[in-house]
Design a protein around this motif. Structure first.
Motif, PDB file in Angstrom:
ATOM      1  N   ARG A  27      -2.367 -10.060  -3.429  1.00 48.81           N
ATOM      2  CA  ARG A  27      -2.955  -8.718  -3.568  1.00 48.81           C
ATOM      3  C   ARG A  27      -3.272  -8.118  -2.186  1.00 48.81           C
ATOM      4  O   ARG A  27      -3.079  -6.918  -1.963  1.00 48.81           O
ATOM      5  CB  ARG A  27      -4.227  -8.781  -4.402  1.00 48.81           C
ATOM      6  N   THR A  28      -3.783  -8.939  -1.268  1.00 47.12           N
ATOM      7  CA  THR A  28      -4.098  -8.420   0.066  1.00 47.12           C
ATOM      8  C   THR A  28      -2.829  -8.067   0.838  1.00 47.12           C
ATOM      9  O   THR A  28      -2.836  -7.125   1.633  1.00 47.12           O
ATOM     10  CB  THR A  28      -4.916  -9.439   0.884  1.00 47.12           C
ATOM     11  N   ARG A  29      -1.746  -8.803   0.600  1.00 42.60           N
ATOM     12  CA  ARG A  29      -0.498  -8.520   1.319  1.00 42.60           C
ATOM     13  C   ARG A  29       0.209  -7.293   0.788  1.00 42.60           C
ATOM     14  O   ARG A  29       0.920  -6.602   1.522  1.00 42.60           O
ATOM     15  CB  ARG A  29       0.425  -9.740   1.227  1.00 42.60           C
ATOM     16  N   GLU A  30       0.033  -7.026  -0.513  1.00 40.67           N
ATOM     17  CA  GLU A  30       0.711  -5.894  -1.145  1.00 40.67           C
ATOM     18  C   GLU A  30      -0.044  -4.584  -0.976  1.00 40.67           C
ATOM     19  O   GLU A  30       0.512  -3.516  -1.251  1.00 40.67           O
ATOM     20  CB  GLU A  30       0.882  -6.188  -2.644  1.00 40.67           C
ATOM     21  N   ASP A  31      -1.274  -4.649  -0.518  1.00 40.75           N
ATOM     22  CA  ASP A  31      -2.097  -3.448  -0.377  1.00 40.75           C
ATOM     23  C   ASP A  31      -1.458  -2.511   0.659  1.00 40.75           C
ATOM     24  O   ASP A  31      -1.182  -2.912   1.788  1.00 40.75           O
ATOM     25  CB  ASP A  31      -3.512  -3.838   0.070  1.00 40.75           C
ATOM     26  N   PRO A  32      -1.193  -1.254   0.313  1.00 41.84           N
ATOM     27  CA  PRO A  32      -0.549  -0.330   1.255  1.00 41.84           C
ATOM     28  C   PRO A  32      -1.381  -0.023   2.495  1.00 41.84           C
ATOM     29  O   PRO A  32      -0.855   0.471   3.499  1.00 41.84           O
ATOM     30  CB  PRO A  32      -0.322   0.929   0.405  1.00 41.84           C
ATOM     31  N   ARG A  33      -2.669  -0.314   2.439  1.00 39.19           N
ATOM     32  CA  ARG A  33      -3.531  -0.073   3.608  1.00 39.19           C
ATOM     33  C   ARG A  33      -3.455  -1.198   4.619  1.00 39.19           C
ATOM     34  O   ARG A  33      -4.053  -1.116   5.698  1.00 39.19           O
ATOM     35  CB  ARG A  33      -4.982   0.078   3.147  1.00 39.19           C
ATOM     36  N   VAL A  34      -2.737  -2.272   4.290  1.00 38.15           N
ATOM     37  CA  VAL A  34      -2.752  -3.487   5.095  1.00 38.15           C
ATOM     38  C   VAL A  34      -1.419  -3.683   5.816  1.00 38.15           C
ATOM     39  O   VAL A  34      -0.352  -3.549   5.220  1.00 38.15           O
ATOM     40  CB  VAL A  34      -3.043  -4.711   4.190  1.00 38.15           C
ATOM     41  N   GLU A  35      -1.517  -3.975   7.092  1.00 32.95           N
ATOM     42  CA  GLU A  35      -0.320  -4.313   7.876  1.00 32.95           C
ATOM     43  C   GLU A  35      -0.053  -5.809   7.836  1.00 32.95           C
ATOM     44  O   GLU A  35       1.097  -6.254   7.815  1.00 32.95           O
ATOM     45  CB  GLU A  35      -0.501  -3.850   9.329  1.00 32.95           C
ATOM     46  N   LEU A  36      -1.123  -6.611   7.841  1.00 33.46           N
ATOM     47  CA  LEU A  36      -0.995  -8.061   7.781  1.00 33.46           C
ATOM     48  C   LEU A  36      -2.071  -8.594   6.837  1.00 33.46           C
ATOM     49  O   LEU A  36      -3.261  -8.449   7.103  1.00 33.46           O
ATOM     50  CB  LEU A  36      -1.160  -8.684   9.175  1.00 33.46           C
TER      51      LEU A  36
END
Length: 323
Positions: A246-255
């Motif tokens: 979920r953290t990797r797929e979040d559009p706000r997240v680069e890494l």
């Protein structure tokens, strides 16, 4: 044939020992250090899980006092490294010195050879010195001139950094940040707590006098061994992996959170279960520790700087169904 998990499950005696030890340490510290119980519980979980701690907070809120008090309460060897731009790796890990009398080189260990090492203002050390801590934190050993020296056990690094002052600092790279099991913040004490702190410490630093030693290094190692043997189901592991995704797929997240983050989160959850009197970890343990373990590993996309790693983890938790 019984599985390894079934045959090597943590026993009732181990659980009672761990719970009693955590209670005694908390009682010893609460009288001398003004720290929220949640932060103290997280710190004890990290120690039980053999994880390192990043204390990110403003100056003067008790980061050094907490580290010293933890070491004192467990009769552990404590050392402090004050980071500056000219600090060298050899100043931390040690170096070989020529003994003229015996005609040979001798290894002089640095301050990293302690049970609890406070690395103060780690982001003021140069990248070369910061990277010198990688082997120490990950491998729990030091290599100097091809010779490897094992570090003390238990071994926990508590590193501090100021989140608002960046002049003359070197931000920790992701590889270094990922070595810390959790990022904790002490925050300002309550008004009543600050008054009590002024009353008890106005005559000087009384940590050594007030904190009673209630445990030994051997007992801490016993708790760490028991934490490794706490049961975690495949369903719980799947929940952790789903949370990371979920953290990797979040559009706000680069890494997003790395596989190492999942491993440390599971280890922390098992340690929390042990300190809470259980021989098995639950989703509640993962959810309670997700923010301090995962948030500092999240690298936000440039267009999402108005959010935070904590917000990303909270959204991941709310969108990940429990077991």
């Amino acid at each position: 044939m019984a599985s390894i998990e079934d045959s090597d499950r943590v026993g009732e005696a181990d659980i009672e020992t761990a719970v009693a030890l955590a209670r005694q340490i908390a009682h010893a510290l609460m009288g001398a250090v003004e720290v929220r119980r949640e932060v103290l519980d997280h710190a004890l979980v990290c120690i039980a899980a053999e994880g390192h701690i990043l204390l990110e907070d403003l100056p003067g809120v008790g980061k050094t006092t907490l580290a010293r008090s933890l070491a004192r309460s467990m009769e552990l060897h404590f050392s402090r490294v004050q980071c500056t731009a000219d600090l060298l790796p050899a100043d931390v890990v040690g170096t070989n010195v020529f003994n003229q009398r015996e005609g040979r080189f001798e290894f002089r260990p640095g301050p990293i050879f302690a049970n609890i090492v406070l690395v103060d203002e780690i982001n003021r050390a140069s990248p070369k010195t910061q990277s010198g801590l990688l082997e120490c934190m990950q491998e729990r050993s030091v290599t100097v001139d091809v010779h490897t020296h094992e570090l003390a056990r238990p071994f926990v690094v508590l590193a501090t950094q100021n989140p608002v002052e960046f002049e003359g600092t070197y931000p920790l790279p992701e590889a270094q940040v990922d070595r810390f099991m959790a990022r904790l913040s002490l925050g300002y004490p309550s008004a009543a707590g600050e008054v009590a702190m002024l009353r008890s410490h106005e005559a000087g630093d009384r940590v050594v006098e007030e904190v009673e030693a209630v445990a030994t290094a051997a007992e801490v190692l016993t708790v760490q061994d028991a934490a490794r043997r706490v049961f975690a189901s495949d369903a719980l592991r799947t929940y952790v992996v789903t949370l990371l995704a979920r953290t990797r797929e979040d559009p706000r997240v680069e890494l997003g959170a790395s596989p190492r983050a999942g491993l440390l989160l599971l280890r922390a959850a098992k340690a929390r279960a042990l300190l809470r009197g259980r021989d098995h970890a639950l989703v509640d343990d993962v959810q309670a520790l997700a923010t301090p373990v995962l948030a500092h590993r999240i690298v936000l996309a440039p267009e999402a700087m108005d959010t935070s790693g904590e917000r990303v983890v909270a959204d991941a938790l709310s969108s990940t169904p429990g077991l």
